[in-house]
Design an enzyme around this catalytic site. Structure first.
Site, PDB file in Angstrom:
ATOM      1  N   THR A 155       0.872  -1.184   0.000  1.00  0.00           N
ATOM      2  CA  THR A 155       0.000   0.000   0.000  1.00  0.00           C
ATOM      3  C   THR A 155       0.908   1.232   0.000  1.00  0.00           C
ATOM      4  O   THR A 155       1.340   1.682  -1.047  1.00  0.00           O
ATOM      5  CB  THR A 155      -0.964   0.005   1.194  1.00  0.00           C
ATOM      6  OG1 THR A 155      -0.243  -0.283   2.398  1.00  0.00           O
ATOM      7  CG2 THR A 155      -2.068  -1.012   0.996  1.00  0.00           C
ATOM      8  N   LYS A 181       3.780  -6.967   4.077  1.00  0.00           N
ATOM      9  CA  LYS A 181       3.572  -5.579   3.721  1.00  0.00           C
ATOM     10  C   LYS A 181       3.205  -4.830   4.989  1.00  0.00           C
ATOM     11  O   LYS A 181       2.683  -5.396   5.942  1.00  0.00           O
ATOM     12  CB  LYS A 181       2.495  -5.415   2.651  1.00  0.00           C
ATOM     13  CG  LYS A 181       1.095  -5.844   3.010  1.00  0.00           C
ATOM     14  CD  LYS A 181       0.264  -4.870   3.799  1.00  0.00           C
ATOM     15  CE  LYS A 181       0.231  -3.517   3.133  1.00  0.00           C
ATOM     16  NZ  LYS A 181      -0.473  -2.511   4.016  1.00  0.00           N
ATOM     17  N   THR A 196      -1.233  -1.301   8.553  1.00  0.00           N
ATOM     18  CA  THR A 196      -1.859  -2.609   8.389  1.00  0.00           C
ATOM     19  C   THR A 196      -0.764  -3.553   7.920  1.00  0.00           C
ATOM     20  O   THR A 196      -0.099  -3.230   6.979  1.00  0.00           O
ATOM     21  CB  THR A 196      -2.957  -2.561   7.315  1.00  0.00           C
ATOM     22  OG1 THR A 196      -3.844  -1.502   7.582  1.00  0.00           O
ATOM     23  CG2 THR A 196      -3.630  -3.878   7.114  1.00  0.00           C
ATOM     24  N   GLU A 281       6.168   4.615   7.090  1.00  0.00           N
ATOM     25  CA  GLU A 281       5.747   5.805   6.363  1.00  0.00           C
ATOM     26  C   GLU A 281       6.566   7.027   6.777  1.00  0.00           C
ATOM     27  O   GLU A 281       6.539   7.455   7.937  1.00  0.00           O
ATOM     28  CB  GLU A 281       4.261   6.066   6.619  1.00  0.00           C
ATOM     29  CG  GLU A 281       3.373   5.035   5.954  1.00  0.00           C
ATOM     30  CD  GLU A 281       1.907   5.212   6.257  1.00  0.00           C
ATOM     31  OE1 GLU A 281       1.078   4.669   5.503  1.00  0.00           O
ATOM     32  OE2 GLU A 281       1.563   5.882   7.250  1.00  0.00           O
ATOM     33  N   ASN A 403      -0.445  10.581   5.777  1.00  0.00           N
ATOM     34  CA  ASN A 403      -1.641  10.256   6.524  1.00  0.00           C
ATOM     35  C   ASN A 403      -2.682  11.375   6.553  1.00  0.00           C
ATOM     36  O   ASN A 403      -3.785  11.176   7.058  1.00  0.00           O
ATOM     37  CB  ASN A 403      -1.264   9.836   7.943  1.00  0.00           C
ATOM     38  CG  ASN A 403      -0.664   8.447   7.951  1.00  0.00           C
ATOM     39  OD1 ASN A 403      -1.379   7.448   7.873  1.00  0.00           O
ATOM     40  ND2 ASN A 403       0.656   8.377   7.998  1.00  0.00           N
ATOM     41  N   THR A 408      -5.113   8.375   0.471  1.00  0.00           N
ATOM     42  CA  THR A 408      -4.156   7.351   0.872  1.00  0.00           C
ATOM     43  C   THR A 408      -4.850   6.025   1.153  1.00  0.00           C
ATOM     44  O   THR A 408      -5.833   6.011   1.846  1.00  0.00           O
ATOM     45  CB  THR A 408      -3.399   7.804   2.126  1.00  0.00           C
ATOM     46  OG1 THR A 408      -2.638   8.965   1.820  1.00  0.00           O
ATOM     47  CG2 THR A 408      -2.458   6.716   2.599  1.00  0.00           C
TER      48      THR A 408
END
Length: 408
Positions: A155, A181, A196, A281, A403, A408
């Site tokens: 993602t 992931k 996640t 991120e 975020n 996103t």
């Protein structure tokens, strides 16, 4: 232990497993967004650990039932772009239908298919995309498709994450492969069988569901449950392990073979967990927080997680700020029981706190340490013999940007 990592290893480094990654249309970008992993062996044992979030997604709840009730799992499908979480009865029906669609195309029973999803929460699944993904994936399954599958489940990840090892057990070779992931919404609390993050493990060992579940749960506690990017647990965290038995090497319960297998699997899981933090991120730092000589493991865990999840600590790390006072504050509010007057703190090997007070190290002497992309903060409570560690990333401008993006 005699094991070695395989160059460019993946879930298909394990004999008897096929995989692929295709574009079904979940992502606006047109990037691959649907993965399938398939075992050629009809009797493939399996186990799974899942998020402990009360709002567990439909695929999680379906796979939990599989773990409790079913003997074999031959295939897993993963879509990236829709979490199928908080979608009610319609979402559960969609997860079940997804397995049925894949099972029909593969010629197996629906109960032999696992499903995982990642993406935006609260969006009903577009079943036409599942149908398209399955239709494209089945003919694309390949013995070298593991890395393509790892790419398709991404993602906000910037790089795919896959690994595999070979381990010698009883004079024969067992192979373990995995892909994962996860770059944001990462603070897993995986339970058995109840991140996640999504991780698929494959192996050619002969191992029962019960033994595999025991190993997977213990190893999750010492890998994925030790990482944090932002302190937010996902609705969709899933780790599924499939064992097709092709090597013929039996992993008997409580045997030397079980220890060798568990140790090799832990190496794979920790390798991927570490890479998830590094690829967090907007992450620019990888920080290990170690609590040593605590009264209990529970105290050490509270303390380590408080520091690893502290927004003040994480922003300081991003800014190359050697403000160790933020670490002290996090330890103090963590709820851990310790004597602050006995506490020592180190940034790498440099003491910053001794016996609960300033160790006399100038902040300028810490700059080279905190500017590094990786460093360790060790908090010695000098109050027992228990310890705990956590791997954490920093908070950067890019994390906020990612975020704050509606799409996103």
């Amino acid at each position: 232990m005699s094991f070695e990592f395989i160059d460019h290893g993946s879930v298909t480094s394990v004999p008897g497993f096929l995989a692929c990654g295709v574009t079904a249309g979940f992502k606006r970008s047109g990037a691959p967004d649907f993965a399938m992993v398939f075992s050629e062996e009809p009797q493939t044992n399996f186990a799974g650990v899942f998020t402990s979030c009360t709002f567990a997604a439909a695929p999680v709840r379906l796979c939990q039932k599989r773990v409790l009730k079913n003997e074999y799992m031959r295939a897993v499908i993963i879509n990236s772009g829709n979490a199928n979480a908080c979608t009610g009865d319609q979402g559960m029906a969609a997860a079940q239908q997804s397995c049925e669609i894949a099972a029909k195309a593969l010629g197996i029973a629906p109960e032999e298919v696992g499903v995982a999803s990642t993406g935006r929460i609260g969006v009903q699944m577009d079943m036409s995309l599942i149908e398209r993904g399955v239709a494209l994936a089945v003919p694309a399954l390949a013995a070298d498709g593991g890395n393509q599958a790892a790419e398709a489940i991404m993602t906000t990840d910037t790089v795919p994450k896959a690994a595999a090892v070979k381990v010698e057990i009883n004079g024969k070779t067992v192979t373990i492969g995995a892909m994962t992931k996860g770059a944001g919404m990462i603070d897993p609390k995986l339970t058995v069988p109840h991140a996640t993050m999504i991780c698929i493990v494959t192996t050619d060992a002969v191992i029962s569901n019960k033994t595999l579940l025991k190993i997977l749960g213990k190893n999750a506690e010492n890998s994925f449950n030790r990482i944090t990017v932002d302190g937010d647990m996902s609705t969709n965290d899933t780790v599924l392990a499939l064992a097709n038995g092709r090597s013929g090497v039996e992993i008997a319960p409580d045997s030397a073979a079980e220890k060798l297998f568990a140790d090799a699997l832990l190496q794979v899981m920790q390798n991927l967990a570490r890479r998830m933090v590094i690829d967090g991120e907007g992450a620019t730092k990888f920080v290990e927080i170690k609590i040593v000589n605590a009264r209990s493991v529970a105290d050490a865990k509270l303390a380590a997680e408080a520091v690893g999840n502290s927004a003040l600590c994480k922003t300081a790390w991003f800014g190359n700020d050697p403000n160790w006072g933020r670490v002290v504050a996090a330890l103090g509010y963590s709820g851990a029981q310790f004597d602050p007057d006995k506490c020592d703190i180190y940034f790498d090997a440099i003491p910053v706190v001794k016996n609960g007070g300033d160790a006399g190290t100038a902040e300028t002497d810490l700059l080279d340490t905190v500017k590094k992309s990786e460093f360790t903060i060790t908090c010695d409570f000098n109050d027992g013999d228990c310890e705990y560690w956590v791997w954490a990333s920093d908070f950067s401008y890019e994390y906020v940007k990612i975020n704050a993006d509606y799409h996103t």
